[in-house]
Design an enzyme around this catalytic site. Sequence first.
Site, short mmCIF file in Angstrom:
data_model
loop_
_atom_site.label_atom_id
_atom_site.label_comp_id
_atom_site.label_asym_id
_atom_site.label_seq_id
_atom_site.Cartn_x
_atom_site.Cartn_y
_atom_site.Cartn_z
N CYS A 1 -26.74 -9.59 21.75
CA CYS A 1 -26.66 -8.63 22.84
C CYS A 1 -25.44 -8.92 23.71
O CYS A 1 -24.32 -8.69 23.29
CB CYS A 1 -27.98 -8.64 23.64
SG CYS A 1 -28.23 -7.12 24.60
N HIS B 1 -32.44 -8.46 19.48
CA HIS B 1 -32.80 -9.81 19.93
C HIS B 1 -33.72 -10.52 18.92
O HIS B 1 -34.94 -10.38 18.99
CB HIS B 1 -33.53 -9.72 21.27
CG HIS B 1 -32.65 -9.41 22.43
ND1 HIS B 1 -32.08 -10.38 23.21
CD2 HIS B 1 -32.23 -8.22 22.93
CE1 HIS B 1 -31.34 -9.81 24.16
NE2 HIS B 1 -31.42 -8.50 24.01
N GLU C 1 -34.52 -13.63 18.86
CA GLU C 1 -35.33 -14.65 19.53
C GLU C 1 -36.61 -14.06 20.11
O GLU C 1 -37.57 -14.78 20.38
CB GLU C 1 -34.52 -15.35 20.63
CG GLU C 1 -34.36 -14.61 21.93
CD GLU C 1 -33.30 -13.52 21.90
OE1 GLU C 1 -33.06 -12.90 22.96
OE2 GLU C 1 -32.72 -13.25 20.82
#
Length: 226
Positions: free
Chosen positions: A86, A194, A196
């Site tokens: 990002c 994302h 994660e």
Amino acid sequence: MKVGVVVFPGSNCDRDMFHVLSDVFHFDASYLWHEKPLPADIDAIVLPGGFSYGDRLRAGVIAAHSPIINEIKKRAEKSTPILGVCNGFQILVEAGLLPGVLLKNNSMNFMCKWASIQVCNNETAFTNKLEINQNIPIPIANSEGRYYIDTPGLEDITKNNQIVFRYMDVNNGSASEIAGVCNKDGNIVGMMPHPERAAEAEINPTDSAPSSLIFESLLNTAGISK
């Protein structure tokens, strides 16, 4: 394997990334403040999401001139694995480490939802455990996530197999539906979604968490089996 998570003023996904790297995949993770020297023993580098410097001027452009970036550029030349997520992706393109630029979404709105991306290149440091055309459910959260590159540039990155991920169900105006790209050597990857936030099955809307394979790919790059 020692992985550094770079922290800028305005980073807000650094702790999420650190948790996944350290607690889920058991990397030897550490935070790297952007004004301090890059430790010599770092094996991989992650630039997390957030709003570095409040996205002033343009997302990622101020952070791209932080002191640590020059050292990251030197490590990039030595094939150190580098992942930008990002805002981290925005910083990498602004620093000239990846081609293209990230612009405002064509809706001019912040987009925050679960999306699906398709794997287009599984030969990078962060995708070697994935399969070509594999579908990955993964969240996006950005307002400047529209990937742009001119026609000659798009032809170039297509020819060089630098398109890593494409959106399957997001229409934000990105050229060729691109959600992530890499450099020619494949050691640097930038992506707007994302991983994660989707690497643990408990927070993934599917029965598994295929985005975890992005982190397992880094283990594989280092010759470590999970």
